[in-house]
Structure formats: structure tokens, C-alpha cells
Design a protein around this motif. Structure first.
Motif, PDB file in Angstrom:
ATOM      1  N   PHE A  70      -6.723  10.583   4.008  1.00  0.00           N
ATOM      2  CA  PHE A  70      -6.748  10.311   2.573  1.00  0.00           C
ATOM      3  C   PHE A  70      -5.356  10.320   1.957  1.00  0.00           C
ATOM      4  CE2 PHE A  70     -11.136  11.327   3.348  1.00  0.00           C
ATOM      5  CZ  PHE A  70     -11.784  10.405   2.546  1.00  0.00           C
ATOM      6  N   GLU A  71      -4.327  10.109   2.766  1.00  0.00           N
ATOM      7  CA  GLU A  71      -2.959  10.139   2.272  1.00  0.00           C
ATOM      8  C   GLU A  71      -2.395   8.730   2.097  1.00  0.00           C
ATOM      9  OE1 GLU A  71      -0.985  12.882   4.925  1.00  0.00           O
ATOM     10  OE2 GLU A  71      -1.907  14.582   3.913  1.00  0.00           O
ATOM     11  N   ASN A  72      -3.193   7.886   1.445  1.00  0.00           N
ATOM     12  CA  ASN A  72      -2.761   6.533   1.098  1.00  0.00           C
ATOM     13  C   ASN A  72      -3.604   6.044  -0.075  1.00  0.00           C
ATOM     14  OD1 ASN A  72      -5.089   4.761   2.211  1.00  0.00           O
ATOM     15  ND2 ASN A  72      -4.567   6.104   3.933  1.00  0.00           N
ATOM     16  N   ASP A  73      -3.098   5.048  -0.761  1.00  0.00           N
ATOM     17  CA  ASP A  73      -3.763   4.551  -1.972  1.00  0.00           C
ATOM     18  C   ASP A  73      -5.167   4.025  -1.713  1.00  0.00           C
ATOM     19  OD1 ASP A  73      -1.603   5.157  -3.602  1.00  0.00           O
ATOM     20  OD2 ASP A  73      -0.735   3.150  -3.458  1.00  0.00           O
ATOM     21  N   MET A  74      -5.365   3.282  -0.632  1.00  0.00           N
ATOM     22  CA  MET A  74      -6.674   2.678  -0.377  1.00  0.00           C
ATOM     23  C   MET A  74      -7.725   3.745  -0.118  1.00  0.00           C
ATOM     24  SD  MET A  74      -6.288  -0.412  -1.048  1.00  0.00           S
ATOM     25  CE  MET A  74      -7.990  -0.795  -0.714  1.00  0.00           C
ATOM     26  N   ALA A  75      -7.382   4.764   0.658  1.00  0.00           N
ATOM     27  CA  ALA A  75      -8.335   5.835   0.940  1.00  0.00           C
ATOM     28  C   ALA A  75      -8.635   6.639  -0.322  1.00  0.00           C
ATOM     29  CB  ALA A  75      -7.799   6.736   2.046  1.00  0.00           C
ATOM     30  N   ALA A  76      -7.612   6.874  -1.136  1.00  0.00           N
ATOM     31  CA  ALA A  76      -7.836   7.591  -2.396  1.00  0.00           C
ATOM     32  C   ALA A  76      -8.753   6.790  -3.313  1.00  0.00           C
ATOM     33  CB  ALA A  76      -6.497   7.886  -3.071  1.00  0.00           C
ATOM     34  N   ASP A  77      -8.566   5.472  -3.351  1.00  0.00           N
ATOM     35  CA  ASP A  77      -9.462   4.615  -4.139  1.00  0.00           C
ATOM     36  C   ASP A  77     -10.880   4.636  -3.576  1.00  0.00           C
ATOM     37  OD1 ASP A  77      -7.328   3.952  -5.775  1.00  0.00           O
ATOM     38  OD2 ASP A  77      -7.024   1.972  -4.867  1.00  0.00           O
ATOM     39  N   GLU A 101      -7.244  -6.320   8.150  1.00  0.00           N
ATOM     40  CA  GLU A 101      -6.217  -6.032   7.151  1.00  0.00           C
ATOM     41  C   GLU A 101      -6.079  -4.526   6.930  1.00  0.00           C
ATOM     42  OE1 GLU A 101      -4.196  -8.342   5.864  1.00  0.00           O
ATOM     43  OE2 GLU A 101      -5.252  -9.953   6.904  1.00  0.00           O
ATOM     44  N   SER A 102      -4.908  -4.110   6.530  1.00  0.00           N
ATOM     45  CA  SER A 102      -4.595  -2.700   6.339  1.00  0.00           C
ATOM     46  C   SER A 102      -5.520  -1.978   5.354  1.00  0.00           C
ATOM     47  CB  SER A 102      -3.133  -2.562   5.898  1.00  0.00           C
ATOM     48  OG  SER A 102      -2.809  -1.219   5.688  1.00  0.00           O
ATOM     49  N   PRO A 103      -5.832  -2.551   4.188  1.00  0.00           N
ATOM     50  CA  PRO A 103      -6.709  -1.824   3.259  1.00  0.00           C
ATOM     51  C   PRO A 103      -8.074  -1.494   3.863  1.00  0.00           C
ATOM     52  CG  PRO A 103      -5.610  -3.617   2.114  1.00  0.00           C
ATOM     53  CD  PRO A 103      -5.324  -3.796   3.579  1.00  0.00           C
ATOM     54  N   GLU A 104      -8.663  -2.442   4.582  1.00  0.00           N
ATOM     55  CA  GLU A 104      -9.959  -2.203   5.208  1.00  0.00           C
ATOM     56  C   GLU A 104      -9.839  -1.133   6.291  1.00  0.00           C
ATOM     57  OE1 GLU A 104      -8.790  -5.281   4.531  1.00  0.00           O
ATOM     58  OE2 GLU A 104     -10.231  -5.839   2.986  1.00  0.00           O
ATOM     59  N   GLY A 105      -8.743  -1.164   7.028  1.00  0.00           N
ATOM     60  CA  GLY A 105      -8.517  -0.152   8.059  1.00  0.00           C
ATOM     61  C   GLY A 105      -8.367   1.238   7.473  1.00  0.00           C
ATOM     62  N   MET A 109       0.843  -1.171   0.000  1.00  0.00           N
ATOM     63  CA  MET A 109       0.000   0.000   0.000  1.00  0.00           C
ATOM     64  C   MET A 109       0.884   1.227   0.000  1.00  0.00           C
ATOM     65  SD  MET A 109      -2.847   1.225   2.757  1.00  0.00           S
ATOM     66  CE  MET A 109      -1.770   1.844   4.024  1.00  0.00           C
ATOM     67  N   GLY A 110       0.613   2.173  -0.879  1.00  0.00           N
ATOM     68  CA  GLY A 110       1.350   3.416  -0.913  1.00  0.00           C
ATOM     69  C   GLY A 110       0.784   4.400   0.094  1.00  0.00           C
ATOM     70  N   THR A 111       1.634   4.884   0.969  1.00  0.00           N
ATOM     71  CA  THR A 111       1.239   5.864   1.974  1.00  0.00           C
ATOM     72  C   THR A 111       2.223   7.010   1.912  1.00  0.00           C
ATOM     73  OG1 THR A 111       0.327   4.140   3.385  1.00  0.00           O
ATOM     74  CG2 THR A 111       0.858   6.225   4.448  1.00  0.00           C
ATOM     75  N   TRP A 112       1.711   8.230   1.902  1.00  0.00           N
ATOM     76  CA  TRP A 112       2.606   9.381   1.815  1.00  0.00           C
ATOM     77  C   TRP A 112       2.379  10.383   2.935  1.00  0.00           C
ATOM     78  CZ3 TRP A 112      -0.917   7.826  -1.827  1.00  0.00           C
ATOM     79  CH2 TRP A 112      -2.090   8.568  -1.935  1.00  0.00           C
ATOM     80  N   GLY A 113       1.510  10.065   3.874  1.00  0.00           N
ATOM     81  CA  GLY A 113       1.282  10.959   5.005  1.00  0.00           C
ATOM     82  C   GLY A 113       0.359  10.312   6.022  1.00  0.00           C
ATOM     83  N   ILE A 114       0.134  11.012   7.128  1.00  0.00           N
ATOM     84  CA  ILE A 114      -0.687  10.470   8.209  1.00  0.00           C
ATOM     85  C   ILE A 114      -2.158  10.810   8.058  1.00  0.00           C
ATOM     86  CG2 ILE A 114       1.213  10.449   9.856  1.00  0.00           C
ATOM     87  CD1 ILE A 114      -0.058  13.011  11.083  1.00  0.00           C
ATOM     88  N   GLY A 115      -2.514  11.658   7.117  1.00  0.00           N
ATOM     89  CA  GLY A 115      -3.899  12.066   6.951  1.00  0.00           C
ATOM     90  C   GLY A 115      -4.794  10.937   6.476  1.00  0.00           C
TER      91      GLY A 115
END
Length: 145
Positions: free
Chosen positions: A9-16, A48-52, A1-7
Motif C-alpha cells: 500500500f505504499e503507492n498512489d494506486m494501492a492507496a486509491d 499496466e503498472s496501475p493494475e499491477g 505513479m507516486g511510490t514511496w516504498g516497497i509495501g
């Protein structure tokens, strides 16, 4: 999973997840948020991380509509308007956030190993305090004595 910050929406799963909200019909967006939160709360065993990550994003959307909530300012958040969420989503969001930071959570494990882990946990705690604020302590009045 790509993560670029703590926010939220700052990761691939949240952006998706935000993209899925944008693609959903307007009257289906609350159901998508609700389903995401329920799935997280009802997960047995290891989360799992994506669901979280999706649950954190969904909770952030709920928090954005609460008093004291911050608007979603990330360019990776949803672009389309969201409905005013039913108030019961606040408690569901709090339960989902509790599940995300619980012991059997991959997302929590990953952040606990990362440099930004304490700041991430502060972000989650802040979101939780917005969706389920602690009741104000009652002051004693002269009439109660």
C-alpha cells in the motif's frame, strides 16, 4: 505513479484502491478484491503498472487473512473492516501475483530498474508463499517401506 516504498500500500494506486474499498458497501468489498484479481489474471499482453499495483494490494489483503499472513499496517490501507474472504481468493491472489512479476508487466519492469527492486520482489514472493504455500513434504513412515 507516486511510490514511496516497497509495501503493498505504499503507492498512489494501492492507496486509491484502499479508498475505493472503504467507500464500497460492506457486502461489496470482497467482490471488489475478486474483480481486481480476476482483471489482472485475465489481462492479455502488457499489464499496466496501475493494475499491477492494485492486484498486489488486493493480494496483500487476502494474505492478511491467511495463516502466516501479516496484517495491513500501512496508514494507506483500508480503514473499514473487510469480510472474511472466500478461500478460493487465495489461489486467485497467487495467480495475480504471478502475473504481476511476469515478463510483460510494467510494474515489474519499473521495479527491476529501481534500487529497491530485489526487495520488492522478495515482498511479492513472501505474499505468494502465504496465499499459496508449498505443501509440506511427506515423511516416509516405517509402514510405507
Amino acid at each position: 505513479m507516486g511510490t514511496w516504498g516497497i509495501g503493498p500500500f505504499e503507492n498512489d494506486m494501492a492507496a486509491d484502491f484502499a479508498d475505493a474499498l472503504d467507500e464500497a458497501a460492506e457486502d461489496e468489498r470482497e467482490a471488489l478484491v475478486r474483480t481486481t484479481l480476476i482483471r489482472t489474471v485475465q489481462t492479455q499482453g502488457y499489464l499496466e503498472s496501475p493494475e499491477g499495483a492494485e492486484a498486489v494490494a488486493a493480494a496483500a489483503l487476502v494474505a492478511a487473512q491467511c495463516p502466516g499472513g501479516e496484517p495491513i499496517s500501512s496508514s494507506y490501507g483500508p480503514d473499514e473492516a473487510l469480510p472474511i474472504f472466500a478461500s478460493d481468493l487465495q489461489q486467485l491472489a497467487a495467480e495475480a501475483l504471478d502475473r504481476v512479476v511476469a515478463e510483460a508487466s510494467e510494474l515489474a519492469d519499473l521495479w527491476d530498474e529501481a534500487f529497491g527492486g530485489p526487495k520488492w520482489r522478495q515482498t511479492i514472493s513472501r505474499l505468494r508463499s502465504v496465499v499459496a504455500p508449498e505443501p509440506e513434504p511427506q515423511e516416509d513412515s516405517l509402514f510405507d517401506l
